[in-house]
Design an enzyme around this catalytic site. Structure first.
Site, mmCIF file in Angstrom:
data_model
loop_
_atom_site.group_PDB
_atom_site.id
_atom_site.type_symbol
_atom_site.label_atom_id
_atom_site.label_comp_id
_atom_site.label_asym_id
_atom_site.label_seq_id
_atom_site.Cartn_x
_atom_site.Cartn_y
_atom_site.Cartn_z
ATOM 1 C CB SER A 9 45.770 32.824 31.956
ATOM 2 O OG SER A 9 44.756 32.123 31.521
ATOM 3 C CG HIS A 35 47.880 30.108 34.523
ATOM 4 N ND1 HIS A 35 48.126 29.678 35.755
ATOM 5 C CD2 HIS A 35 46.567 30.187 34.284
ATOM 6 C CE1 HIS A 35 47.040 29.660 36.679
ATOM 7 N NE2 HIS A 35 46.085 29.787 35.820
ATOM 8 C CG ASP A 37 43.084 29.198 33.807
ATOM 9 O OD1 ASP A 37 43.373 29.182 34.842
ATOM 10 O OD2 ASP A 37 43.307 30.144 32.996
ATOM 11 C CG MET A 39 38.006 26.141 33.959
ATOM 12 S SD MET A 39 37.203 27.601 33.497
ATOM 13 C CE MET A 39 38.406 28.857 33.751
ATOM 14 C CG HIS A 68 44.490 27.269 37.992
ATOM 15 N ND1 HIS A 68 43.876 28.549 37.928
ATOM 16 C CD2 HIS A 68 43.766 26.599 39.011
ATOM 17 C CE1 HIS A 68 43.077 28.576 39.022
ATOM 18 N NE2 HIS A 68 43.070 27.740 39.634
ATOM 19 C CG MET A 70 40.161 26.503 38.426
ATOM 20 S SD MET A 70 39.839 27.985 37.307
ATOM 21 C CE MET A 70 41.118 27.588 36.016
ATOM 22 C CG MET A 139 41.913 31.235 42.723
ATOM 23 S SD MET A 139 42.405 31.077 41.022
ATOM 24 C CE MET A 139 41.076 31.895 40.395
ATOM 25 N N GLY A 144 36.912 30.691 36.998
ATOM 26 C CA GLY A 144 35.776 30.154 36.270
ATOM 27 C C GLY A 144 35.764 30.904 34.943
ATOM 28 N N GLY A 146 37.933 34.577 32.748
ATOM 29 C CA GLY A 146 38.833 35.604 32.426
ATOM 30 C C GLY A 146 37.991 36.964 32.579
ATOM 31 N N GLY A 147 38.988 37.895 32.489
ATOM 32 C CA GLY A 147 38.461 39.411 32.565
ATOM 33 C C GLY A 147 37.497 39.893 33.659
ATOM 34 C CG ASP A 177 44.760 32.522 38.223
ATOM 35 O OD1 ASP A 177 44.529 33.459 37.207
ATOM 36 O OD2 ASP A 177 44.495 31.705 37.988
ATOM 37 N N GLY A 178 44.043 36.289 38.594
ATOM 38 C CA GLY A 178 42.976 37.084 38.539
ATOM 39 C C GLY A 178 42.856 38.443 38.667
ATOM 40 N N GLY A 179 42.553 39.230 37.389
ATOM 41 C CA GLY A 179 42.434 40.697 37.568
ATOM 42 C C GLY A 179 43.738 41.311 37.889
ATOM 43 N N GLY A 199 45.862 37.118 32.022
ATOM 44 C CA GLY A 199 45.082 36.481 30.766
ATOM 45 C C GLY A 199 44.731 37.820 29.998
HETATM 46 C C1 DX5 Z 1 40.232 32.310 36.042
HETATM 47 C C2 DX5 Z 1 41.566 31.904 35.566
HETATM 48 C C3 DX5 Z 1 42.479 32.623 35.461
HETATM 49 C C4 DX5 Z 1 42.069 33.772 34.282
HETATM 50 C C5 DX5 Z 1 42.596 35.149 34.648
HETATM 51 O O1 DX5 Z 1 39.241 31.278 36.755
HETATM 52 O O2 DX5 Z 1 42.020 30.843 36.730
HETATM 53 O O3 DX5 Z 1 43.709 32.177 35.126
HETATM 54 O O4 DX5 Z 1 42.565 33.372 32.830
HETATM 55 O O5 DX5 Z 1 42.336 35.944 33.610
HETATM 56 P P1 DX5 Z 1 42.173 37.312 33.901
HETATM 57 O O6 DX5 Z 1 43.948 37.631 33.947
HETATM 58 O O7 DX5 Z 1 41.876 38.027 32.567
HETATM 59 O O8 DX5 Z 1 41.659 37.722 35.103
HETATM 60 ZN ZN ZN Z 2 44.255 30.308 36.250
#
Ligand code: DX5
Ligand code: ZN
Length: 223
Positions: A9, A35, A37, A39, A68, A70, A139, A144, A146-147, A177-179, A199
């Site tokens: 991402s 990927h 994102d 938003m 993606h 959002m 998700m 919203g 990363g990290g 997606d996420g963590g 990401g």
């Molecule tokens: C969060 C995004 C993710 C994000 C994931 O809303 O949809 O794609 O980049 O980031 P990590 O991998 O750091 O959790």
């Molecule tokens: Zn995403």
């Protein structure tokens, strides 16, 4: 089962150097998808990038883009990403009353259609309509940012989706997606995930390309 897919991402990349940041994860054994994102600061409390940036990226890479969205009102905003050439266009189930119509429009515009569900959204009510989709994005953090830390409870949903794919009731790529990082990817792989978004685990690594290979190898060992 095909090899696990890794989708870095670019949310955690340097936005002033996006072309280079995408190139860094490409090549042999590189990213399967990139990927992106999107938003809108309405559906989620954060603002990133939109169609013009995606159009520019499409001119700079051959890696399929996994957008993606959002955003609110995907019926209006999602199909143009497919028209522009994005490979997979995913929007949120929570953002529309008519997900099947949006999926049809994305496919008519030449894209694969993905449905995303937030951590608190159940899978079962969507199982039937997923026949109209190519991708399910589960998700594993609140969308919203990363990290954030991985929410393991969502793996119930990837397991449920995997069962329907394995039984032939659905044809879907199961994406998470996420963590996702070296500590969490194996659990997700065991729970039936095909495609792993990462990401911070990729772009905060000293060697992002090596991080992609390492994540894929970890996932491959658990499927
Ligand atoms: C969060 C995004 C993710 C994000 C994931 O809303 O949809 O794609 O980049 O980031 P990590 O991998 O750091 O959790
Ligand atoms: Zn995403």
């Amino acid at each position: 089962m095909p090899a696990p897919m890794i989708a870095p991402s670019i949310l955690s990349a340097d936005f002033a150097r996006l072309g280079d940041e995408v190139a860094v994860v490409g090549g042999v054994e590189g990213a399967d998808w990139v990927h992106v994102d999107v938003m809108d600061n309405h559906f989620v409390p954060n603002l990133t990038l939109g169609l013009p940036v995606v159009q520019s990226l499409l001119g700079h890479t051959d890696i399929p883009l996994d957008c993606h969205l959002m955003i609110d009102d995907p019926a209006r905003w999602a199909p143009p990403y497919a028209e522009a050439g994005a490979y997979n266009v995913t929007f949120h189930a929570e953002a529309t009353d008519d997900p099947i119509a949006v999926a049809k429009d994305i496919r008519a515009a030449g894209g694969k259609a993905g449905l995303a569900i937030k951590p608190g959204t159940a899978f079962e009510p969507y199982a039937e309509i997923l026949k109209s989709f190519d991708t399910l994005l589960v998700m594993s953090v609140e969308p919203g940012f990363g990290g954030q830390s991985f929410i393991a409870e969502v793996l119930e949903k990837t397991r449920a989706a995997r069962r329907l794919v394995d039984s032939g009731e659905l044809r879907l790529i199961v994406e998470i997606d996420g963590g996702i990082n070296a500590d969490t990817i194996e659990r997700a792989a065991e729970a039936g995930v095909d495609c792993f978004v990462a990401g911070s685990a990729v772009y905060n690594a000293d060697d992002p390309a090596e991080a992609v290979r390492k994540l894929r190898a970890l996932a491959a060992g658990r499927r």
